[in-house]
Design a protein around this motif. Structure first.
Motif, PDB file in Angstrom:
ATOM      1  N   HIS A 183       0.831  -1.208   0.000  1.00 41.71           N
ATOM      2  CA  HIS A 183       0.000   0.000   0.000  1.00 41.71           C
ATOM      3  C   HIS A 183       0.865   1.256   0.000  1.00 41.71           C
ATOM      4  N   GLU A 184       1.897   1.246  -0.829  1.00 43.58           N
ATOM      5  CA  GLU A 184       2.808   2.380  -0.943  1.00 43.58           C
ATOM      6  C   GLU A 184       2.721   2.984  -2.337  1.00 43.58           C
ATOM      7  N   ALA A 185       2.661   4.315  -2.387  1.00 45.41           N
ATOM      8  CA  ALA A 185       2.659   5.047  -3.648  1.00 45.41           C
ATOM      9  C   ALA A 185       3.899   5.933  -3.681  1.00 45.41           C
ATOM     10  N   THR A 186       4.668   5.830  -4.778  1.00 45.73           N
ATOM     11  CA  THR A 186       5.941   6.536  -4.876  1.00 45.73           C
ATOM     12  C   THR A 186       5.988   7.336  -6.170  1.00 45.73           C
ATOM     13  N   VAL A 187       6.601   8.512  -6.085  1.00 43.34           N
ATOM     14  CA  VAL A 187       6.835   9.342  -7.274  1.00 43.34           C
ATOM     15  C   VAL A 187       8.342   9.463  -7.468  1.00 43.34           C
ATOM     16  N   HIS A 188       8.831   9.150  -8.679  1.00 43.24           N
ATOM     17  CA  HIS A 188      10.257   9.225  -9.006  1.00 43.24           C
ATOM     18  C   HIS A 188      10.496  10.458  -9.866  1.00 43.24           C
ATOM     19  N   ALA A 227       3.271  19.457  -3.837  1.00 41.81           N
ATOM     20  CA  ALA A 227       4.215  19.682  -2.734  1.00 41.81           C
ATOM     21  C   ALA A 227       5.581  19.077  -3.022  1.00 41.81           C
ATOM     22  N   ILE A 228       5.632  18.087  -3.927  1.00 42.17           N
ATOM     23  CA  ILE A 228       6.922  17.474  -4.268  1.00 42.17           C
ATOM     24  C   ILE A 228       7.370  17.868  -5.677  1.00 42.17           C
ATOM     25  N   GLY A 229       6.626  18.802  -6.288  1.00 46.14           N
ATOM     26  CA  GLY A 229       7.039  19.313  -7.590  1.00 46.14           C
ATOM     27  C   GLY A 229       6.359  18.716  -8.792  1.00 46.14           C
ATOM     28  N   GLY A 251       3.597  13.382 -16.242  1.00 46.14           N
ATOM     29  CA  GLY A 251       4.507  14.225 -15.456  1.00 46.14           C
ATOM     30  C   GLY A 251       5.877  14.326 -16.077  1.00 46.14           C
ATOM     31  N   GLU A 252       6.023  13.760 -17.261  1.00 53.70           N
ATOM     32  CA  GLU A 252       7.333  13.793 -17.912  1.00 53.70           C
ATOM     33  C   GLU A 252       7.285  14.710 -19.128  1.00 53.70           C
TER      34      GLU A 252
END
Length: 257
Positions: A169-174, A236-238, A256-257
């Motif tokens: 249940h983790e969501a990550t943005v690279h 908040a993270i850009g 987002g790219e």
């Protein structure tokens, strides 16, 4: 359940409740039930059908065993000591999509609706026929397996800069060589996961409402509110402007790219 109801469902010889060896290939069912006799009857019938079982006598134990053993299905009594069944169900849903069948003496429609809205897969009212419960367990397991990932399909979902792990249940943005772990509510997590599964597709508000907000929300503008909160966390993270609004239609992910 009254004694006469216990007698009605008791098998001729009830074996002791047990957890089958972990090497067994059959599904594991967590029986969360505070009445030992009922739990033993259910375990006996499930074992006869080739299923493994483990017993939790209270809600806290159910949550601990669910986290430790990751059962394939939970049979969950509503009136449980320490933590009641509604709270257990809510926490299980927060963790993921483990199928849950509610067991309860309450047969009011409002109770059934509450269970289904929180995320129960089925609902059985006491007194019940144990053989029918087993049939429902097998039916829910079949639906769960059919809807789940096929062998060889990666569990982690990736789309553009986004990555979601449904199991943890983790969501990550690279972004920019860095990884940002998002602090999302359950609804925000579901919305992001839904958009990620078809990142180029535009989802209508109604589709997102029906897929991601099963708790009783009926207004399409509720989706806008959750999307707005998700956007603020991304900004908040850009990661700005995501998800993308499509005027008059709904939302799509955007890379987002």
């Amino acid at each position: 359940m009254e004694r006469k109801n216990l007698d009605r469902v008791r098998p001729v010889s009830t074996p002791p409740l047990r957890l089958f060896p972990e090497s067994a290939s059959h599904a594991l069912v967590l029986i969360a039930e505070d009445e030992p006799e009922i739990a033993e009857i259910l375990a006996a019938y499930l074992a006869r059908d080739g299923l493994r079982t483990v017993h939790a006598p209270d809600g806290q134990a159910a949550l601990s065993l669910h986290l430790a053993l990751k059962p394939d299905l939970v049979l969950l009594d509503v009136q449980m000591p320490r933590v009641d069944g509604w709270k257990v169900l809510s926490e299980i849903r927060h963790r993921g999509e483990t199928p849950v069948i509610m067991l309860t003496a309450m047969d009011q429609d409002i109770d059934k609706l509450m269970g289904l809205r929180i995320g129960a897969d089925d609902y059985v009212v006491k007194p019940f026929n144990a053989a029918e419960v087993v049939a429902r367990v097998q039916a829910v397991l079949r639906r769960s397996r059919a809807a789940g990932p096929q062998p060889g399909t990666p569990q982690v979902l990736r789309a553009g800069i986004f990555q979601i792990d449904p199991e943890t249940h983790e969501a990550t943005v690279h972004m920019g060589g860095q990884s940002h772990l998002l602090d999302l509510t359950l609804t925000e997590f579901k919305l992001l996961a839904c958009l990620m599964r078809s990142p180029r597709r535009v989802f209508s508000r109604l589709e997102l409402l029906e897929s991601c907000l099963p708790e009783g929300d009926t207004l399409e503008r509720t989706v806008d509110s959750h999307i707005s909160k998700l956007r603020k966390k991304l900004e908040a993270i850009g990661a700005t402007g995501l998800p993308v609004s499509v005027r008059g239609v709904g939302y799509r992910l955007g890379s987002g790219e």
